[in-house]
Design an enzyme around this catalytic site. Structure first.
Site, PDB file in Angstrom:
ATOM      1  N   THR B  49     -57.965 -13.825  -8.524  1.00  0.00           N
ATOM      2  CA  THR B  49     -58.108 -12.528  -7.858  1.00  0.00           C
ATOM      3  C   THR B  49     -59.603 -12.285  -7.669  1.00  0.00           C
ATOM      4  OG1 THR B  49     -58.411 -11.158  -9.819  1.00  0.00           O
ATOM      5  CG2 THR B  49     -56.158 -11.734  -9.275  1.00  0.00           C
ATOM      6  N   CYS B  50     -59.961 -11.135  -7.082  1.00  0.00           N
ATOM      7  CA  CYS B  50     -61.396 -10.922  -6.889  1.00  0.00           C
ATOM      8  C   CYS B  50     -62.116 -10.642  -8.212  1.00  0.00           C
ATOM      9  CB  CYS B  50     -61.654  -9.816  -5.871  1.00  0.00           C
ATOM     10  SG  CYS B  50     -60.635  -8.395  -6.121  1.00  0.00           S
ATOM     11  N   SER B 111     -57.962  -4.997 -16.253  1.00  0.00           N
ATOM     12  CA  SER B 111     -58.520  -4.892 -14.892  1.00  0.00           C
ATOM     13  C   SER B 111     -59.808  -4.081 -14.878  1.00  0.00           C
ATOM     14  CB  SER B 111     -57.511  -4.219 -13.971  1.00  0.00           C
ATOM     15  OG  SER B 111     -56.364  -4.998 -13.865  1.00  0.00           O
ATOM     16  N   GLU B 116     -54.787  -0.439 -12.175  1.00  0.00           N
ATOM     17  CA  GLU B 116     -54.611  -0.695 -10.728  1.00  0.00           C
ATOM     18  C   GLU B 116     -53.337  -1.519 -10.501  1.00  0.00           C
ATOM     19  OE1 GLU B 116     -55.195  -3.757  -9.094  1.00  0.00           O
ATOM     20  OE2 GLU B 116     -56.103  -5.002 -10.627  1.00  0.00           O
ATOM     21  N   GLN B 118     -52.464  -3.725  -8.022  1.00  0.00           N
ATOM     22  CA  GLN B 118     -52.427  -5.001  -7.297  1.00  0.00           C
ATOM     23  C   GLN B 118     -52.193  -6.203  -8.213  1.00  0.00           C
ATOM     24  OE1 GLN B 118     -56.147  -5.067  -5.116  1.00  0.00           O
ATOM     25  NE2 GLN B 118     -54.977  -5.284  -3.241  1.00  0.00           N
ATOM     26  N   GLN B 122     -50.431 -10.032  -7.869  1.00  0.00           N
ATOM     27  CA  GLN B 122     -51.242 -11.255  -7.899  1.00  0.00           C
ATOM     28  C   GLN B 122     -50.726 -12.233  -8.961  1.00  0.00           C
ATOM     29  OE1 GLN B 122     -54.804  -8.975  -8.383  1.00  0.00           O
ATOM     30  NE2 GLN B 122     -55.479  -9.301  -6.270  1.00  0.00           N
ATOM     31  N   GLY B 191     -69.057  15.387  12.077  1.00  0.00           N
ATOM     32  CA  GLY B 191     -70.225  14.683  11.522  1.00  0.00           C
ATOM     33  C   GLY B 191     -69.909  13.208  11.351  1.00  0.00           C
ATOM     34  N   GLY B 193     -71.946  10.690  10.040  1.00  0.00           N
ATOM     35  CA  GLY B 193     -72.864   9.951   9.158  1.00  0.00           C
ATOM     36  C   GLY B 193     -72.090   8.882   8.411  1.00  0.00           C
TER      37      GLY B 193
END
Lengths: 303, 440
Positions: B49-50, B111, B116, B118, B122, B191, B193
């Site tokens: 995973t990341c 995690s 989380e 996800q 996974q 706006g 930005g």
């Protein structure tokens, strides 16, 4: 015997309600809890359907001829709707709407079991009058069910709106329907309730006239049941009007629905229980009470 | 039976290294094939995973589990990373600790963002890929399937996964609490930005029917609207846009409130005709007069409200760590007992097989020695007969041992199932070699 039977399915619904309420405890949110609730409601419905069918067979018409039967029918419809809401709920989450509707079903059945009269004054009615009496009962039962649903969705809207206004988090992971969804369901319930109530009240008024003309025992126009039911209809007309007015959206309409619900409980329930009425039991609650003096005798003109 | 989990995660390795080791799709399948070349005969699963890359390797009896250094070298070589650098970041878990680690990972207790959702998907994907590649065997089947169950249980039975943990996701959640559908809604962003752009990206996920973008500089509004498939509205026509919008996100850098109470109150009464509105005022200082939030059918949230919600959610999740850990530990204990039973049953099944083979071979030899005139076909028929007899004789004991291995290990407190001892006694089999209280 009636009371014992009502305890059977009413108790099963109460167990289902307990099971659904337990699901609000975070540790008890397994999917099977939801199924347990659904199975219990299903079981209760099965027993109640058999009982109502048997009762209908005995009286030779739909079982809405007495207050007791009308309340049972109302509880049956509410339980069926609760079952639908529980089954349709997000997996693993308790159904707030389902629990609320089921709670109402249990309350209605409790009233039926404990206080509702089992007798009706229609024994001497002709076939035509009996038919219209049943229609009057069915329409009022359906109107009352829709009103109960409108009340539940209105309260859910008020709770969710209050939480969002106060900027509070979700309470223990219990997710209420969005404001828009509660509002949409509420609008549908109120819109459906009004024609049913209107039809029920109109048929009821027609029955008063018909029984007077036939020289049978009839209600006076000043009977508390007649007055409160007409007033209830006016409140609903006002509610429906407000529901579609641009400047009467949201909170105010929901509060008015709560008022309308309380009014309905009064008109269809409390009046029959605490005030002397000659109503014959085709309404949701009430019925001929032994020793009641409010009945217009044969040949006597109603005011 | 030996288990090993080796890899890096967000605590042990920097992002760059984790990125270099990450593998997905075909690359993951290729890695599994290559890993099985190093861990010969072992069961392998790769979780990538990341925030973590981990190798799960299990060796049954008679199979050699590769050393940590050997697997570390393979991982470095496969990804073209310096083995020395990688070695300093690798974390290893052995035997029973592997089960606990995997369960905590699946439950999102390990995690970066606690709770989380996800990670469970996974872990499921990692297991599925290993099964598809034939790299998974009975050991990981049992452990990973239980890990997935544990991950789900923790989410269902605790509030570990409840509530969002970023301002943007809280805002989206809030929008879902107010509105049921968005395809008939109009979103207005005031706006453009950095914050406005971010808001537009997140709000697009809701699939709104119309997106209006307005800014003091109309050019920038047009650019932003084009990028996000919205419509640019001149700032002078802000009232018109406010009248149409159901969801407003305001992010200007204005020093003065852009929308006052009287202005919005008038709009809400006339143009908007009391429709429900959600206003997310993310500007500092605020763009909307706070009294706007008091209007009926108007919900006004500023950036502090959203941050407060994020903090409450984070606190709520942290408070659920202990119950989640308790649940995980209970499941780990059960899984380890199951593994022990599995191992004990496996050993006994092998012993039973060897015992049957030895008798069959011995009796076959005696029979063939007594009948030297048999033809080749008759000899083969005799061999088949002996082996069929052996298999039929052992069929029910084998079945019973397998069933005992799948039984309620927790109830037995980790002790071998009495049936195993009974079978061993009945067949006169000796005690297996191995350390007690160890899965392998």
């Amino acid at each position: 015997m009636d009371r014992l039977t009502v305890v059977c399915f009413g108790g099963t619904y109460a167990l289902a309600l307990g099971s659904e309420l337990l699901r609000f405890v975070p540790g008890l949110r397994g999917r099977w809890w939801g199924w347990l609730t659904a199975v219990l409601i299903g079981l209760g419905l099965l027993v109640q359907t058999a009982y109502l069918a048997n009762r209908g067979r005995e009286v030779g018409s739909l079982p809405v001829t007495t207050s007791f039967e009308s309340l049972l029918a109302m509880g049956w419809v509410l339980a069926a709707i609760a079952l639908y809401l529980v089954v349709r709920a997000e997996p693993g989450r308790p159904s707030v709407a389902g629990a609320a509707v089921l709670g109402l079903a249990v309350a209605v059945l409790t009233v039926a079991g404990l206080w509702a009269p089992r007798t009706s004054a229609r024994a001497d009615w002709s076939n035509v009058l009996t038919f219209w009496g049943a229609a009057h009962g069915i329409f009022l039962v359906l109107g009352a069910v829709s009103t109960c649903l409108g009340f539940v969705f209105g309260v859910m809207y008020l709770v969710q709106a209050g939480r969002l206004k106060r900027k509070e988090g979700v309470w223990r992971g219990v997710k209420l329907p969005s404001l828009e969804q509660s509002e949409r369901w509420h609008r549908a319930a109120i819109t459906v309730a009004f024609p049913f109530l209107t039809a029920g009240v109109l048929i009821g008024l027609g029955l008063v006239v018909a029984t007077q003309r036939a020289g049978q025992a009839a209600l006076r126009w000043t009977d508390p049941k007649v007055v409160s039911t007409v007033a209830l209809w006016l409140v609903f007309a006002g509610l429906l009007h407000a529901r579609y007015r641009a400047d009467w959206r949201g909170r105010r309409v929901m509060l008015l629905t709560v008022v309308a619900f309380v009014f309905m409980a009064f008109a269809m329930g409390v009046v029959g229980l605490v005030l002397p009425t000659g109503h014959g039991g085709l309404a949701v609650l009430g019925g001929v009470r032994e020793g009641s003096e409010a009945v217009v005798g044969p040949g006597e003109a109603a005011p | 039976m030996r288990l090993l989990a080796l890899g890096v995660d967000h605590r042990s390795a920097p992002t760059g290294l984790r990125e270099a080791l990450a593998m997905e799709g075909e690359r993951q399948r290729e890695a599994l094939g290559s890993l099985r070349g190093v861990a010969v005969g072992c069961e392998c699963v790769i979780l990538s995973t990341c925030n973590r890359v981990e190798l799960y390797v299990a060796a049954d009896e008679g199979v050699v589990l590769p050393e940590v250094e050997e697997l570390g070298r393979w991982l470095a070589e496969f990804h073209g990373v310096d083995a020395g650098v990688l070695a300093g970041h690798l974390v290893a878990h052995h035997d029973e600790a592997v089960v606990g680690h995997l369960f905590r990972v699946a439950a999102s207790l390990e995690s970066l963002v606690l709770g989380e959702g996800q990670i469970l998907g996974q872990v499921r994907d990692a297991y599925r890929v290993a099964v598809e590649c034939g790299a998974c065997g009975p050991i990981w089947h049992g452990v990973f399937q239980r890990a997935l169950r544990v991950g789900k249980l923790v989410r269902e039975q605790t509030g570990l996964g409840a509530g969002r943990l970023s301002v943007a996701s809280v805002a989206v959640e809030l929008a879902r609490d107010v509105f049921d559908r968005f395809d008939d809604k109009t979103v207005l962003v005031i706006g453009v930005g950095k914050m406005g752009e971010l808001a537009l990206r997140h709000l697009k996920a809701l699939g709104p029917g119309r997106v209006l973008v307005t800014n003091r500089g109309f050019e920038r509004a047009m650019e932003s609207a084009e990028r996000h498939g919205g419509e640019a509205v001149p700032f002078e026509r802000l009232d018109e846009a406010l009248g149409e919008a159901d969801l407003v996100v305001s992010t200007t850098a204005s020093d003065e409130p852009v929308v006052g109470w009287e202005r919005y109150s008038r709009l809400q009464r006339t143009v908007r005709r009391g429709r429900l509105a959600l206003i997310l005022d993310l500007a500092v200082p605020r763009d909307f007069d706070p009294r706007v939030g008091d209007l009926d059918q108007v919900l006004l949230y500023n950036v502090d409200d959203l941050r407060g919600q994020v903090e409450r959610n984070a606190r709520q999740r942290r408070s659920q760590v202990d119950p989640a850990m308790e649940l995980v530990e209970r499941e780990v204990a059960a899984a380890i007992v199951e593994l022990r039973h599995q191992r004990q049953a496996g050993v006994l099944l092998r012993q039973l097989g060897d015992y049957g083979d030895a008798i069959a071979e011995r009796e076959l030899e005696r029979f063939l020695a007594a009948c030297p005139d048999l033809t080749e076909a008759q000899r083969r028929a005799a061999e088949r007969l002996v082996h069929r007899l052996k298999n039929q004789f052992l069929h029910h004991p084998r079945q019973a041992v397998r069933t005992a291995a799948e039984g309620d290990g927790v109830r037995l407190g980790g002790q071998p199932h009495p049936l195993l001892a009974a079978v061993r006694h009945l067949f006169g089999l000796g005690e297996p070699e191995g350390r007690p209280g160890h899965p392998g």
